[in-house]
Structure formats: C-alpha cells, structure tokens
Design a protein around this motif. Sequence first.
Motif, PDB file in Angstrom:
ATOM      1  N   ARG A  26      60.646  31.512  32.286  1.00 15.53           N
ATOM      2  CA  ARG A  26      60.023  30.274  33.139  1.00 15.53           C
ATOM      3  C   ARG A  26      58.704  30.638  33.461  1.00 15.53           C
ATOM      4  NH1 ARG A  26      64.802  31.516  37.733  1.00 15.53           N
ATOM      5  NH2 ARG A  26      65.799  32.441  36.284  1.00 15.53           N
ATOM      6  N   ARG A  67      60.302  24.262  26.348  1.00 15.90           N
ATOM      7  CA  ARG A  67      60.589  23.082  27.124  1.00 15.90           C
ATOM      8  C   ARG A  67      59.742  21.760  26.631  1.00 15.90           C
ATOM      9  NH1 ARG A  67      63.085  25.773  32.293  1.00 15.90           N
ATOM     10  NH2 ARG A  67      60.816  26.782  32.076  1.00 15.90           N
ATOM     11  N   ILE A  68      60.398  20.709  26.500  1.00 12.17           N
ATOM     12  CA  ILE A  68      59.686  19.450  26.429  1.00 12.17           C
ATOM     13  C   ILE A  68      59.452  19.080  27.894  1.00 12.17           C
ATOM     14  CG2 ILE A  68      59.880  17.054  26.022  1.00 12.17           C
ATOM     15  CD1 ILE A  68      61.933  18.045  23.809  1.00 12.17           C
ATOM     16  N   ILE A  69      58.016  18.697  28.026  1.00 13.70           N
ATOM     17  CA  ILE A  69      57.584  18.498  29.472  1.00 13.70           C
ATOM     18  C   ILE A  69      57.417  16.950  29.303  1.00 13.70           C
ATOM     19  CG2 ILE A  69      55.506  18.577  30.942  1.00 13.70           C
ATOM     20  CD1 ILE A  69      54.865  21.401  29.592  1.00 13.70           C
ATOM     21  N   ILE A  92      64.326  17.437  16.992  1.00 10.02           N
ATOM     22  CA  ILE A  92      64.569  16.420  17.973  1.00 10.02           C
ATOM     23  C   ILE A  92      64.122  15.088  17.656  1.00 10.02           C
ATOM     24  CG2 ILE A  92      64.385  16.114  20.430  1.00 10.02           C
ATOM     25  CD1 ILE A  92      63.972  19.369  20.404  1.00 10.02           C
ATOM     26  N   LEU A  96      64.571  10.080  16.400  1.00  3.45           N
ATOM     27  CA  LEU A  96      63.768   9.324  17.421  1.00  3.45           C
ATOM     28  C   LEU A  96      62.795   8.289  17.033  1.00  3.45           C
ATOM     29  CD1 LEU A  96      64.007  11.394  20.457  1.00  3.45           C
ATOM     30  CD2 LEU A  96      65.498   9.758  20.154  1.00  3.45           C
TER      31      LEU A  96
ATOM     32  N   ARG B  16      70.773  27.398  29.481  1.00  6.52           N
ATOM     33  CA  ARG B  16      69.860  26.355  28.804  1.00  6.52           C
ATOM     34  C   ARG B  16      70.237  25.727  27.651  1.00  6.52           C
ATOM     35  NH1 ARG B  16      63.587  28.233  27.851  1.00  6.52           N
ATOM     36  NH2 ARG B  16      63.917  28.672  30.046  1.00  6.52           N
ATOM     37  N   ARG B  20      71.760  22.085  26.588  1.00  2.00           N
ATOM     38  CA  ARG B  20      71.095  21.139  25.559  1.00  2.00           C
ATOM     39  C   ARG B  20      72.371  20.619  24.638  1.00  2.00           C
ATOM     40  NH1 ARG B  20      65.693  25.168  24.246  1.00  2.00           N
ATOM     41  NH2 ARG B  20      64.470  23.997  25.808  1.00  2.00           N
ATOM     42  N   ASP B  38      61.674  25.061  38.205  1.00  2.00           N
ATOM     43  CA  ASP B  38      62.191  25.419  36.945  1.00  2.00           C
ATOM     44  C   ASP B  38      63.275  24.468  36.375  1.00  2.00           C
ATOM     45  OD1 ASP B  38      61.963  27.282  34.534  1.00  2.00           O
ATOM     46  OD2 ASP B  38      64.194  27.357  34.804  1.00  2.00           O
ATOM     47  N   ARG B  41      61.947  21.281  35.282  1.00  2.00           N
ATOM     48  CA  ARG B  41      61.389  21.152  34.087  1.00  2.00           C
ATOM     49  C   ARG B  41      62.415  21.022  33.016  1.00  2.00           C
ATOM     50  NH1 ARG B  41      56.081  22.980  34.035  1.00  2.00           N
ATOM     51  NH2 ARG B  41      55.786  23.850  31.842  1.00  2.00           N
ATOM     52  N   THR B  44      63.968  17.575  32.543  1.00  3.77           N
ATOM     53  CA  THR B  44      62.971  16.568  31.706  1.00  3.77           C
ATOM     54  C   THR B  44      63.369  16.758  30.234  1.00  3.77           C
ATOM     55  OG1 THR B  44      61.421  16.985  33.286  1.00  3.77           O
ATOM     56  CG2 THR B  44      60.678  15.799  31.266  1.00  3.77           C
ATOM     57  N   ASP B  45      63.317  18.138  29.897  1.00  2.00           N
ATOM     58  CA  ASP B  45      63.663  18.809  28.630  1.00  2.00           C
ATOM     59  C   ASP B  45      64.946  18.031  28.127  1.00  2.00           C
ATOM     60  OD1 ASP B  45      63.146  20.687  26.389  1.00  2.00           O
ATOM     61  OD2 ASP B  45      65.146  21.275  27.171  1.00  2.00           O
ATOM     62  N   VAL B  48      64.754  14.258  27.376  1.00  2.00           N
ATOM     63  CA  VAL B  48      64.609  13.802  25.897  1.00  2.00           C
ATOM     64  C   VAL B  48      65.308  14.258  24.799  1.00  2.00           C
ATOM     65  CG1 VAL B  48      62.664  14.200  24.581  1.00  2.00           C
ATOM     66  CG2 VAL B  48      62.029  14.087  26.880  1.00  2.00           C
ATOM     67  N   ARG B  49      66.209  15.278  25.143  1.00  2.00           N
ATOM     68  CA  ARG B  49      67.228  15.779  23.997  1.00  2.00           C
ATOM     69  C   ARG B  49      68.339  15.232  24.094  1.00  2.00           C
ATOM     70  NH1 ARG B  49      65.930  21.433  22.255  1.00  2.00           N
ATOM     71  NH2 ARG B  49      64.061  22.090  23.335  1.00  2.00           N
TER      72      ARG B  49
END
Lengths: 437, 245
Positions: A26, A67-69, A92, A96, B16, B20, B38, B41, B44-45, B48-49
Amino acid sequence: MRWNETEYAGWGRVQTAHGEIARPERVSSLEAILSEGSVPAMGKRRSYNDACLNSGGRAIDMTRLDRIISFDADKGVLEAEAGITIGSLARIFAPLGWLPKIMPGTGFATLGGAIAQDVHGKNHQVSGSFGQHVLSVTLLTSGKRVIATPSRNKALFKATMGGVGQTGVILSAKIQMKPCPGEMVMVTERRAEGWDEFLSMLDTSTATYSVGWIDTTARGDALGRGTLEEGELAAGNVLKHKGTLSVPINAPGFALSAPVVRAFNSAYYHKVPVKGRTSVKPLDEFFFPLDKIRNWNRLYGKRGFYQFQTVVPTAQAPALREMLKQIAGSSLFSPLAVLKRMGPGRAGHLSFPMEGYSLAVDIPNRRGAQALVSELERATVAAGGRIYLAKDALASGDAVKAMYPEQGEWAEIVNKADPEHALETDMTRRLNLRSTT
Amino acid sequence: MSETWIILGATSSMARAFSRQVAGEGARVLLAGRDIDDLKRAATDLSVRGAKSAEAVAFDARNPESFGAVISLAEKGEGMINAAVFVGSMPPQEDIDADPSLIDGTVIDSFTGPARFLQALAPIMEARGGGTVVGIASVAGDRGRIGNYVYGAAKAGFATYLSGLRNRLTSAGGHVVTVKPGFVDTAMTWGLPGMFLVASPDAVAASIMKAMKKQKNVIYTPFFWRYIMLIIRHIPEFIFKKMSI
Ligand SMILES: Cc1cc2nc3c(=O)[nH]c(=O)nc-3n(C[C@H](O)[C@H](O)[C@H](O)COP(=O)(O)OP(=O)(O)OC[C@H]3O[C@@H](n4cnc5c(N)ncnc54)[C@H](O)[C@@H]3O)c2cc1C
Ligand SMILES: NC(=O)c1ccc[n+]([C@@H]2O[C@H](COP(=O)([O-])OP(=O)(O)OC[C@H]3O[C@@H](n4cnc5c(N)ncnc54)[C@H](OP(=O)(O)O)[C@@H]3O)[C@@H](O)[C@H]2O)c1
C-alpha cells in the motif's frame, strides 16, 4: 516494513545482485520507507540486464502497487499505480474498448518499467514510444510527492521518460489509451526470402502493427530471411484465456545449441506458407507471444544469456546486415531474433528509438558471447546507432554517452532530483551514467 | 440479481486477489478493514474491474462496536449476503514468549473477532435464505508447532468455529468454505526465513473460487498441502514433541 535479503537477477540472468528488497502493498508503506531516504524501484525485472539491480543496497519491488486509480471511459484516460502490468491493462480494458497505445513484447512489464525504459511496441513507426502517451507521473523523490507532466515540471518529466528510475520512484501515472474494437488481432504472416526483400517489406508495410522474425542461422543468399507479421486490431471476444506453461528448471546446455536452433529456425520459417497466411488471434498471443511460457529464460541454462538490441539510422541498413552476418557466422545464435522498422518517436533524453531499423537477438552466454556483443556494439557506434538500456549488459560508459548525446543534460536534471545518488543502480554505476562530463 | 460480498481484512493481498475475482463477476463489494485510505483505493480499482459497486467501510476485529455498521451497510443490498474473512495476525512466536499478553490480540484477530462478526451476520443470512462464507484458516491450525503455536491455536479455533457455522447455515441453504493455505506470498510472509512452495495470492483466490463453485467444505491451497498435513498430523505425538519443524 520487512526487508527480504535475497539474490536476484535481471531477465537474462547473467547479471545478479545480492541485497535487501521491500515489497510494499500500500502507498502508506511505500511512503514510510522513502521517508527514511530514497531507494531505487524495480518492476517485474523484465529488463534483461542490471537496470533493475542494486548490489549490496536496497530496492523496492513495486509489483504489489497495482491498482487502478481512475478511468475516464469516454476519453480513455487511465491512471494507475506503477506496479500494474501492461498485460493486465490489456486484459481489463480491451473488453471495455480501450488498449494501452504502446505495448512491449512482454505483458509482464509494469507501467513504471514501461515509462522508465520508454518502451516501444510493434507500432512504433506509427505511434511512437510509451512516454509520448503519458499525461502525468506522480513521483516520490527525495521524500516528496511531485507531479510532473509535459507542461508542469517539464524537465523532470522528460528526464523520467526512459530515465531508468533515476528521477524518483514512480508511484503512479496517467496515460492516454487508444480505442480498440475487441480482444482480437487480425494477423498476416509473409515470408521474406532474404535481407533486401525483408527491408523492402518493412518499408512498404502499411500495417498498424508489424514485427519481423529473422532467422539468424541463415547464411549466403538466405541471409536475412524470415517472416513478417502484420496486425490490425479486430472485434471479437476471448471466451477462455489459455493457461500458461512453465519451464520449471534450468535447461541443459544442448537445449539451445547451434544444431538445435538451426533445425528449429528452418521449421519455423517454413511453417508460414510461400503465399503467406492470415489468421485471427487473441491480443496476448500476438503482442506477448513468449509470455505463454513462464520462465522461458531458463531455457538458456543456468549461465543465462545476453540480449543485444541495436537500432541504426535508415541509411545504415548495410551496417546492420554486416552485424547479422557476424551473428550468423558465430554459432552463438538463438531462435529469438526480431527485426523492426522504427519511427523517430521518443519521449526522453535516454530513450532508445530512432528512425531506422532495429535488430534484437538473444545470445547465449557461451564462450565468445562477450566478444561478439562488444563487436556489435562497436559497429553500432560506427553506424551512428544506439543500443538499448533495457537489454545491454556489457557496454562501456563512453560508448553509451556517444550514442546518447543528451545524456549530460539528463544527468544534470537527475542529479538535482537525487543529489545523494541514492537511486543509482548497478547499471548506472557500470555506465557512469549520472556523470555530467 | 447481484450479490453482496463483505470482505473482512480487505487490505490483505490475498483479499485483494479474491475481491478482484468477485468484482469480475459483477458483485457489490464492501471492503472492511482498518486502513480506510487504502481500502478506498481498492474500491476504485474494483469498480473499474467490474464490481457493481465497491465501498470502503471501517472494521476492527478488536472493536465489536464497529461490526454493526458493516452489517447494516451489507443489508442495504438486495440479494444474498456473503462474507470472506481474511483477518488474521501472526506476531513472531518469540515476541509472544517475551510478552504473553500478545496472545489475546492474536486470538481476537484470527478467531474470536471474526467469529463474533459472523455470529451477528448468520441470522441475516438465514433470513435471506443462504449465502456463502469463506473463512481463511491455516495449515498452522492443523498441529501446534514450536514456531507459531499461538497463531496455530487461534486458526484451529477458527476452523472449528467454521465447521459449526457450516453445520448451522447448511440447513438454511447457506454454505461455508474453510480455506487452509500453506505458504502464501503476502506481506505476512515477505522476508520470513524458511518459506518454500510459496503460492501467489492470485492462485489462492482462483482456488477459492473453484471451491465455492464446487461447494467444497474444506480446501487446502495449493492442494498438495492436504497431503503434507496428512503426514504431519499422523506423526505420533511422542515423536512429534521432539521434532523442530
Ligand atoms: C520477452 C520480452 C520482450 C520485450 N519486448 C520489448 C519490446 O518489444 N519493446 C521494448 O521497448 N522493450 C521490450 N522488453 C523490455 C521491457 O519492456 C523493459 O525492460 C521494461 O522496462 C520491463 O519492465 P519491468 O516492469 O520489468 O521493469 P524492470 O526491468 O524491473 O525495471 C526497468 C527499469 O525501470 C525502473 N523502474 C521500474 N519500475 C519503476 C518505478 N515504479 N519507478 C521508477 N523506476 C522504475 C527500474 O529502476 C529500471 O531502471 C521486453 C522484455 C522481455 C523480457
Ligand atoms: N501468508 C500466508 O502464508 C498465510 C498462510 C495461511 C493463512 N494465512 C491467513 O491469510 C489471511 C490473510 O493474510 P495475509 O497473508 O494476506 O497477511 P496480511 O497482509 O497481514 O493480512 C492480514 C489482514 O488482517 C487484517 N487485520 C489484522 N488484524 C486486524 C484487526 N484487528 N481488525 C481488522 N483487520 C485486521 C489486516 O488489516 P490491516 O491492514 O489493518 O493490518 C490485513 O488485512 C490471514 O488470516 C492469515 O492468517 C496466511
């Protein structure tokens, strides 16, 4: 944060290092480490050489910061932590409708590594290098967070593109992606019977993606024969991703000995019919063909291998032909050899690309390998070309400085960002890359 | 209709990887843990997934007062409520030897905290007619060893608890998967000496998904740990007590 004391290597496995590695999961752990002083970062260590090694010192493995932000689905603008791999971005985002504009030949390269080597893909002649599509980077440098973009902290931004990690740890980056119609590629393969034909096929290709495989064992009239693969993105979905194979142990020396390679290459060349062929393949099979076999670098046995990649200006094609001849005459060849047309696109002072032709070959670490690579490097300098800092393991600092005229300017920017030289790696020390004289 | 997954201990890299997977199937995901920055974050990840939605929510196994908010947030979703427990802590045994009070925290993190949470969640799962609980136990719970027997004891307790919960939830249409990982390449084991046959968090997550689909009760992951532990469990105590493994 616990430090793992270990032995590690670049992808070619000739160069190794012993040192301590932290692998933060992290951002706060990464920041805590860096608040005590700068430490060089590394990605998936897909650089073949010592670019990602720090012998006797510490290094940060960035691969868990993945990670995607944020993602703007209308514009295709993505921001992600630097440890995410290009292959996972493709997996990923292709469904899309978006794809990284530039993808290197391995999906295992991380976003940070792709920036730090300003990597190129099979579309370099059309779309330029990775750094040209980076909109901003967030760096952790000398204990501070710094955002650099092409217009803000400009000098630092440019020095970061292809800057082999010397401007700071890249925490995250924002990139522009390109629209893509699906998860497939329409691939056309054609034979080139010799060197001249190969070059003219590369010159006249109008494909978005093109890459040549060259048979380094062919001599005489057949010198420079190979196959050209051309690709266009295509619609369609992959229902089930194929599993991977793995090379579990070091292969014995004969596995890639000269007669084996000769036989393999001939078969591989003849697999493409005289008339050529067209097929539709999943993205990763076209872009990352070697990723199907995990740890394929073990095929070269425990002594490892060098990869030599050079680019020479268009007019110097004959010099490149001479280099190929030298390789074919050496018996130090391998099945992996790539011939590409490159455009002028590059984003940083130390970016590899230049308009011309690029040849990349694996050279097993056997007797004569070092001498051969040195010869090829001399020929590259003489031709006004360059060798790639993601691959080269043997060059001297003087040769590299001659190939990269902006190195001095780069070193000044970098030395300001990292005055204590805490981010130096085995490669920057070997090449004395940070010296301004 | 989309399901809700509560992920306890969602900052773990194993969590994590698992999150996913469920996000990829379009679930609503609640990331519960102590490090909210954390977890945001991570949320958000996951969005999108492919997650239907993903949110961070405060949860501390040592503070039962934090449990209610997580459960009521979960109840806001329609469909089934599922929970996956990745919470756990493993202080070095020599630290525990030096300060036995560390035992309490270890047992709460790895056993009683999550158990209390699941105990509060169970009636809601029953009322909704099922759902899945995934609980991460450990091979360390299969036999007490000199190197980490407090952590092992907590995990053994948790595994026994999960077995009882399975018994309870089955009649309501629910299911409980007990996962016993061997060594996994996470922050917990990074840089520890003596690691071998280390599995990636992604591989563990994939095996949990498979186990859920096949309605397995107890899995070892990677699978060969079943056999390693079979042997270790069968070493007679009079020999085992003299060993140092
Ligand atoms: C099979 C194969 C095919 C390849 N094909 C191509 C190709 O077609 N085109 C091409 O251009 N390259 C190619 N490469 C090279 C590869 O793309 C580059 O070496 C790339 O940098 C690897 O990324 P990595 O994440 O493994 O970085 P590493 O090799 O781990 O590191 C590379 C450099 O980046 C720095 N770095 C990494 N992450 C960070 C970060 N977060 N912050 C700051 N610095 C960082 C390191 O310090 C180091 O200097 C290929 C490599 C392989 C093995
Ligand atoms: N790694 C292995 O080899 C291995 C093997 C067998 C079993 N396991 C088990 O697998 C699970 C995941 O562990 P890991 O390996 O991924 O290590 P990890 O990163 O240390 O994960 C432990 C998780 O537990 C959370 N946690 C600990 N105490 C907590 C508390 N009081 N309240 C809320 N959350 C708390 C941590 O959250 P914070 O971020 O807030 O600290 C973290 O998310 C654990 O149960 C572990 O025991 C691991």
